[in-house]
Motif scaffolding. Structure first.
Motif, PDB file in Angstrom:
ATOM      1  N   ARG A   1      64.337 -88.313  54.957  1.00  0.00           N
ATOM      2  CA  ARG A   1      65.420 -88.767  55.840  1.00  0.00           C
ATOM      3  C   ARG A   1      65.585 -90.255  55.614  1.00  0.00           C
ATOM      4  NH1 ARG A   1      68.685 -85.462  59.247  1.00  0.00           N
ATOM      5  NH2 ARG A   1      68.516 -86.872  60.964  1.00  0.00           N
ATOM      6  N   ARG A   2      66.837 -90.681  55.570  1.00  0.00           N
ATOM      7  CA  ARG A   2      67.143 -92.104  55.419  1.00  0.00           C
ATOM      8  C   ARG A   2      67.756 -92.607  56.716  1.00  0.00           C
ATOM      9  NH1 ARG A   2      69.187 -92.902  49.311  1.00  0.00           N
ATOM     10  NH2 ARG A   2      69.514 -94.957  50.150  1.00  0.00           N
ATOM     11  N   TRP A   3      67.249 -93.729  57.200  1.00  0.00           N
ATOM     12  CA  TRP A   3      67.698 -94.348  58.444  1.00  0.00           C
ATOM     13  C   TRP A   3      67.958 -95.820  58.145  1.00  0.00           C
ATOM     14  CZ3 TRP A   3      67.243 -90.508  62.158  1.00  0.00           C
ATOM     15  CH2 TRP A   3      66.332 -89.508  61.911  1.00  0.00           C
ATOM     16  N   GLY A   4      69.180 -96.153  57.820  1.00  0.00           N
ATOM     17  CA  GLY A   4      69.465 -97.556  57.492  1.00  0.00           C
ATOM     18  C   GLY A   4      68.691 -97.970  56.262  1.00  0.00           C
TER      19      GLY A   4
ATOM     20  N   ASP B   1      62.015 -91.812  55.246  1.00  0.00           N
ATOM     21  CA  ASP B   1      60.815 -91.116  55.673  1.00  0.00           C
ATOM     22  C   ASP B   1      60.649 -89.838  54.866  1.00  0.00           C
ATOM     23  OD1 ASP B   1      60.125 -92.845  57.830  1.00  0.00           O
ATOM     24  OD2 ASP B   1      61.704 -91.927  59.032  1.00  0.00           O
TER      25      ASP B   1
ATOM     26  N   SER C   1      72.203 -82.357  56.748  1.00  0.00           N
ATOM     27  CA  SER C   1      72.508 -83.653  57.339  1.00  0.00           C
ATOM     28  C   SER C   1      72.781 -84.715  56.271  1.00  0.00           C
ATOM     29  CB  SER C   1      71.334 -84.109  58.207  1.00  0.00           C
ATOM     30  OG  SER C   1      71.506 -85.450  58.611  1.00  0.00           O
TER      31      SER C   1
ATOM     32  N   ARG D   1      65.466 -97.670  55.888  1.00  0.00           N
ATOM     33  CA  ARG D   1      64.186 -96.964  55.926  1.00  0.00           C
ATOM     34  C   ARG D   1      64.374 -95.534  55.410  1.00  0.00           C
ATOM     35  NH1 ARG D   1      59.841 -96.303  60.564  1.00  0.00           N
ATOM     36  NH2 ARG D   1      58.992 -94.303  59.914  1.00  0.00           N
TER      37      ARG D   1
ATOM     38  N   LEU E   1      59.221 -88.754  67.472  1.00  0.00           N
ATOM     39  CA  LEU E   1      60.678 -88.682  67.482  1.00  0.00           C
ATOM     40  C   LEU E   1      61.082 -87.853  68.682  1.00  0.00           C
ATOM     41  CD1 LEU E   1      63.490 -88.994  66.157  1.00  0.00           C
ATOM     42  CD2 LEU E   1      63.007 -86.874  64.937  1.00  0.00           C
TER      43      LEU E   1
ATOM     44  N   GLN F   1      64.223 -86.283  70.029  1.00  0.00           N
ATOM     45  CA  GLN F   1      65.609 -85.929  69.785  1.00  0.00           C
ATOM     46  C   GLN F   1      65.825 -84.474  70.181  1.00  0.00           C
ATOM     47  OE1 GLN F   1      66.882 -86.998  65.882  1.00  0.00           O
ATOM     48  NE2 GLN F   1      68.921 -86.235  66.164  1.00  0.00           N
TER      49      GLN F   1
ATOM     50  N   GLU G   1      71.940 -87.701  56.405  1.00  0.00           N
ATOM     51  CA  GLU G   1      70.782 -88.586  56.304  1.00  0.00           C
ATOM     52  C   GLU G   1      69.655 -87.991  55.467  1.00  0.00           C
ATOM     53  OE1 GLU G   1      71.990 -87.838  59.516  1.00  0.00           O
ATOM     54  OE2 GLU G   1      73.159 -89.673  59.726  1.00  0.00           O
ATOM     55  N   THR G   2      69.777 -86.725  55.109  1.00  0.00           N
ATOM     56  CA  THR G   2      68.719 -86.049  54.357  1.00  0.00           C
ATOM     57  C   THR G   2      68.960 -86.195  52.859  1.00  0.00           C
ATOM     58  OG1 THR G   2      68.395 -84.455  56.138  1.00  0.00           O
ATOM     59  CG2 THR G   2      67.583 -83.831  53.969  1.00  0.00           C
TER      60      THR G   2
END
Length: 158
Positions: free
Chosen positions: A50-53, A57, A29, A55, A119, A121, A31-32
């Motif tokens: 993981r990157r979210w905007g 994690d 992904s 943020r 989460l 999903q 985001e990873t």
């Protein structure tokens, strides 16, 4: 390739028994982000995030016996990189159970403890829809096939 053997070595609960295709999809992904540690010319530890905007994690670390000592350093490198990238919140998460060894390890980094949120999903839509149809439930509870009123529901303590 380090993940399954790490989970066996540490005696991880079935919570961490990810299907290979799910693990591969996660790692591919966009985001990873992964940081790896090398010992003797070989990758012996990998930490996955993981990157979210704004943020990031921390998800997990996998390593050989030789790479086990690199996990804290990989977290530090990730924190430094995320800060320079403008990440405003770096969440180390907790363990699978409140106060477990993983949660205790992460507390040593001095962060602020926050409540855990789930989460929700769906990764395999066809299987998800099949499970919901089998117990005749609709959305409104996640996962719906574990809803208390679901016919044939198999409640889980997780």
């Amino acid at each position: 390739s380090l993940f399954p053997t790490t989970m066996v070595r540490v005696g991880a609960s079935p919570t961490y028994d990810f299907a290979a295709e799910n693990l591969i999809a996660l790692l591919k992904s966009e985001e990873t982000t992964m940081f790896g540690g090398v010992v003797g010319g070989h990758v012996e530890a990998v930490s996955v995030f993981r990157r979210w905007g704004l943020r990031a994690d921390y998800l997990f670390n996998a390593s050989t016996d030789a790479g086990r000592g690199l996990s804290a350093k990989l977290l530090l490198l990730a924190a430094q990189q995320f800060r320079s990238d403008g990440i405003e919140l770096f969440c180390l998460g907790g363990g699978a159970r409140r106060g477990d060894g993983l949660a205790q390890f992460k507390r040593r980094f001095g962060g602020i403890a926050r409540p855990l949120r789930a989460l929700c999903q769906v990764y395999h839509r066809a299987r998800f829809d099949q499970l919901c149809a089998e117990v005749r439930v609709d959305a409104g509870w996640f996962p719906p096939y574990r809803a208390p009123a679901a016919v044939g529901s198999t409640q889980s303590s997780r």
